[in-house]
Write a protein that holds these residues in place. Structure first.
Motif, PDB file in Angstrom:
ATOM      1  N   VAL A 120       0.592  -1.177   0.075  1.00  0.00           N
ATOM      2  CA  VAL A 120       0.333  -0.325  -0.241  1.00  0.00           C
ATOM      3  C   VAL A 120       0.611   1.521   0.230  1.00  0.00           C
ATOM      4  O   VAL A 120       0.849   2.439  -0.786  1.00  0.00           O
ATOM      5  N   PHE A 121       1.777   1.350   0.999  1.00  0.00           N
ATOM      6  CA  PHE A 121       2.271   1.909   0.744  1.00  0.00           C
ATOM      7  C   PHE A 121       3.869   2.710  -0.278  1.00  0.00           C
ATOM      8  O   PHE A 121       3.609   3.547  -0.994  1.00  0.00           O
ATOM      9  N   LYS A 122       4.437   1.551  -1.299  1.00  0.00           N
ATOM     10  CA  LYS A 122       4.183   1.476  -2.131  1.00  0.00           C
ATOM     11  C   LYS A 122       3.225   2.148  -3.627  1.00  0.00           C
ATOM     12  O   LYS A 122       3.666   3.379  -4.793  1.00  0.00           O
ATOM     13  N   ALA A 123       2.333   2.389  -3.624  1.00  0.00           N
ATOM     14  CA  ALA A 123       1.202   2.121  -4.357  1.00  0.00           C
ATOM     15  C   ALA A 123       1.044   3.379  -4.202  1.00  0.00           C
ATOM     16  O   ALA A 123       1.222   4.119  -5.230  1.00  0.00           O
ATOM     17  N   MET A 124       1.319   4.072  -2.990  1.00  0.00           N
ATOM     18  CA  MET A 124       0.948   5.392  -2.463  1.00  0.00           C
ATOM     19  C   MET A 124       2.445   6.559  -3.375  1.00  0.00           C
ATOM     20  O   MET A 124       3.055   7.659  -4.177  1.00  0.00           O
ATOM     21  N   LEU A 125       2.922   5.636  -2.828  1.00  0.00           N
ATOM     22  CA  LEU A 125       4.113   6.214  -3.356  1.00  0.00           C
ATOM     23  C   LEU A 125       4.406   6.293  -4.655  1.00  0.00           C
ATOM     24  O   LEU A 125       5.165   7.617  -5.713  1.00  0.00           O
ATOM     25  N   ALA A 141      -9.218  -4.127  -5.432  1.00  0.00           N
ATOM     26  CA  ALA A 141      -9.299  -2.947  -5.069  1.00  0.00           C
ATOM     27  C   ALA A 141      -9.868  -2.097  -5.014  1.00  0.00           C
ATOM     28  O   ALA A 141      -9.541  -0.937  -4.263  1.00  0.00           O
ATOM     29  N   MET A 142     -10.956  -2.968  -3.658  1.00  0.00           N
ATOM     30  CA  MET A 142     -11.348  -2.310  -2.805  1.00  0.00           C
ATOM     31  C   MET A 142     -10.978  -1.883  -1.479  1.00  0.00           C
ATOM     32  O   MET A 142     -10.641  -0.926  -1.182  1.00  0.00           O
ATOM     33  N   ALA A 143      -9.976  -2.685  -0.852  1.00  0.00           N
ATOM     34  CA  ALA A 143      -9.366  -3.132  -0.071  1.00  0.00           C
ATOM     35  C   ALA A 143      -7.717  -1.899  -0.415  1.00  0.00           C
ATOM     36  O   ALA A 143      -7.566  -1.413   0.711  1.00  0.00           O
ATOM     37  N   MET A 144      -7.387  -2.055  -1.037  1.00  0.00           N
ATOM     38  CA  MET A 144      -6.473  -1.177  -2.065  1.00  0.00           C
ATOM     39  C   MET A 144      -6.936  -0.086  -1.105  1.00  0.00           C
ATOM     40  O   MET A 144      -5.896   1.101  -0.596  1.00  0.00           O
ATOM     41  N   ALA A 145      -7.998   0.348  -2.013  1.00  0.00           N
ATOM     42  CA  ALA A 145      -8.372   2.061  -1.891  1.00  0.00           C
ATOM     43  C   ALA A 145      -8.669   2.286  -0.258  1.00  0.00           C
ATOM     44  O   ALA A 145      -9.092   3.602  -0.110  1.00  0.00           O
ATOM     45  N   GLN A 146      -9.403   1.469   0.602  1.00  0.00           N
ATOM     46  CA  GLN A 146      -9.663   1.932   1.883  1.00  0.00           C
ATOM     47  C   GLN A 146      -8.210   2.402   2.837  1.00  0.00           C
ATOM     48  O   GLN A 146      -8.698   3.033   3.121  1.00  0.00           O
ATOM     49  N   HIS A 147      -7.328   1.596   2.084  1.00  0.00           N
ATOM     50  CA  HIS A 147      -5.824   1.461   2.876  1.00  0.00           C
ATOM     51  C   HIS A 147      -5.222   2.963   2.448  1.00  0.00           C
ATOM     52  O   HIS A 147      -4.600   3.817   3.017  1.00  0.00           O
ATOM     53  N   LEU A 148      -5.140   3.021   1.297  1.00  0.00           N
ATOM     54  CA  LEU A 148      -4.796   4.348   0.259  1.00  0.00           C
ATOM     55  C   LEU A 148      -5.365   5.845   0.672  1.00  0.00           C
ATOM     56  O   LEU A 148      -4.858   6.493   1.265  1.00  0.00           O
ATOM     57  N   LEU A 149      -7.032   5.693   1.422  1.00  0.00           N
ATOM     58  CA  LEU A 149      -7.464   7.003   1.585  1.00  0.00           C
ATOM     59  C   LEU A 149      -6.911   7.506   2.694  1.00  0.00           C
ATOM     60  O   LEU A 149      -6.870   8.271   3.175  1.00  0.00           O
ATOM     61  N   VAL A 150      -6.512   6.414   3.990  1.00  0.00           N
ATOM     62  CA  VAL A 150      -5.726   6.606   5.015  1.00  0.00           C
ATOM     63  C   VAL A 150      -4.493   7.242   4.750  1.00  0.00           C
ATOM     64  O   VAL A 150      -4.886   8.022   5.583  1.00  0.00           O
ATOM     65  N   LEU A 151      -3.606   7.031   3.993  1.00  0.00           N
ATOM     66  CA  LEU A 151      -2.529   7.177   3.843  1.00  0.00           C
ATOM     67  C   LEU A 151      -2.735   8.956   2.973  1.00  0.00           C
ATOM     68  O   LEU A 151      -1.784   9.603   3.383  1.00  0.00           O
ATOM     69  N   LEU A 160      -5.417  11.920  -4.721  1.00  0.00           N
ATOM     70  CA  LEU A 160      -5.351  10.637  -4.158  1.00  0.00           C
ATOM     71  C   LEU A 160      -6.463  10.051  -3.624  1.00  0.00           C
ATOM     72  O   LEU A 160      -7.102   9.468  -3.921  1.00  0.00           O
ATOM     73  N   LYS A 161      -6.924  11.181  -2.267  1.00  0.00           N
ATOM     74  CA  LYS A 161      -8.008  10.994  -1.706  1.00  0.00           C
ATOM     75  C   LYS A 161      -9.521  10.598  -2.572  1.00  0.00           C
ATOM     76  O   LYS A 161     -10.002  10.243  -2.384  1.00  0.00           O
ATOM     77  N   LEU A 162      -9.379  11.696  -3.573  1.00  0.00           N
ATOM     78  CA  LEU A 162     -10.551  11.952  -4.249  1.00  0.00           C
ATOM     79  C   LEU A 162     -10.885  10.732  -5.112  1.00  0.00           C
ATOM     80  O   LEU A 162     -11.778   9.370  -4.863  1.00  0.00           O
TER      81      LEU A 162
END
Length: 237
Positions: A120-125, A141-151, A160-162
């Protein structure tokens, strides 16, 4: 004087037959257009409009993947992830304060990130460097979006949040709405919260929600939402 000295007096115009004929006169305006070429096109030796697409995004992505010139490392789980502090600081005010501010980490520092998976951190980077998300399997996709939303919320990455909100919006159903509504409330996602409440305005959907484990999580994590849910139902019924 904005050209006033070039004006002709009305009296002189009326008395001059050279300008005034049958109570009319003509004005001629000469327009000169200068054609220029961009320095970029000239230096490339090609005509305007023929330049290839800019590949800066590809180069930045390669910089992240190779780690060349990295001056900061993140320890996420059991992985060590190299990155470039100037790139991070340019994209996130939180990273800017952490990496370039008065209390900045020293060059080559290793920063521990807890509570998040390395992928997830790599996806954010990847988003920070390229402005887009890496390939994500549909099932994740859904689980990744949930964690990325937090980051995204943590590091103030508004776009990214949107994007994460939009993905989660598409997955709203009776099994996911409780978790999604909780995330929306905790991270200030007004549009996503409204979408969840609209879905739960249906009495059938609301009853289905109450039978899920997510409903208990919702009431425990965000008890204030119960008031919103009640008002939502009252409005529709």
């Amino acid at each position: 004087m904005f050209g006033f000295v070039q004006f002709i007096r009305k009296k002189d115009l009326e008395e001059s037959s050279a300008y005034l004929k049958d109570d009319t006169f003509s004005v001629r305006c000469d327009i000169k257009k200068v054609y220029t070429e961009t320095i970029t096109a000239l230096s490339a030796g090609i005509g305007i409009g023929m330049a290839p697409p800019d590949d800066v995004i590809q180069h930045l992505g390669q910089l992240l993947s190779t780690g060349d010139g990295a001056d900061v490392t993140f320890e996420v789980g059991e992985e060590m992830i190299p990155a470039h502090r100037c790139m991070l600081a340019a994209r996130s005010p939180v990273f800017r304060a952490e990496l370039l501010g008065p209390m900045k980490e020293k060059p080559g520092a290793c920063i521990r990130i807890d509570g998040i998976e390395a992928k997830v951190f790599k996806a954010m980077l990847h988003f920070v460097y390229t402005g887009s998300l890496p390939h994500i399997d549909v099932g994740d996709a859904m689980a990744m979006a949930q964690h990325l939303l937090v980051l995204a919320d943590r590091y103030h990455l508004g776009r990214l949040k949107l994007i994460c909100e939009d993905i989660l919006h598409r997955y709203i159903d009776t099994s996911t709405v409780a978790t999604t509504l909780t995330l929306a409330e905790q991270h200030g996602c007004g549009a996503l919260k409204d979408a969840c409440l609209k879905f739960l305005a249906s009495w059938g959907n609301f009853k289905a929600l109450m039978t899920t484990d997510g409903f208990e999580h919702l009431t425990r994590s965000c008890p204030s939402l119960l008031k919103d849910l009640a008002a939502n139902l009252d409005t529709e019924h």
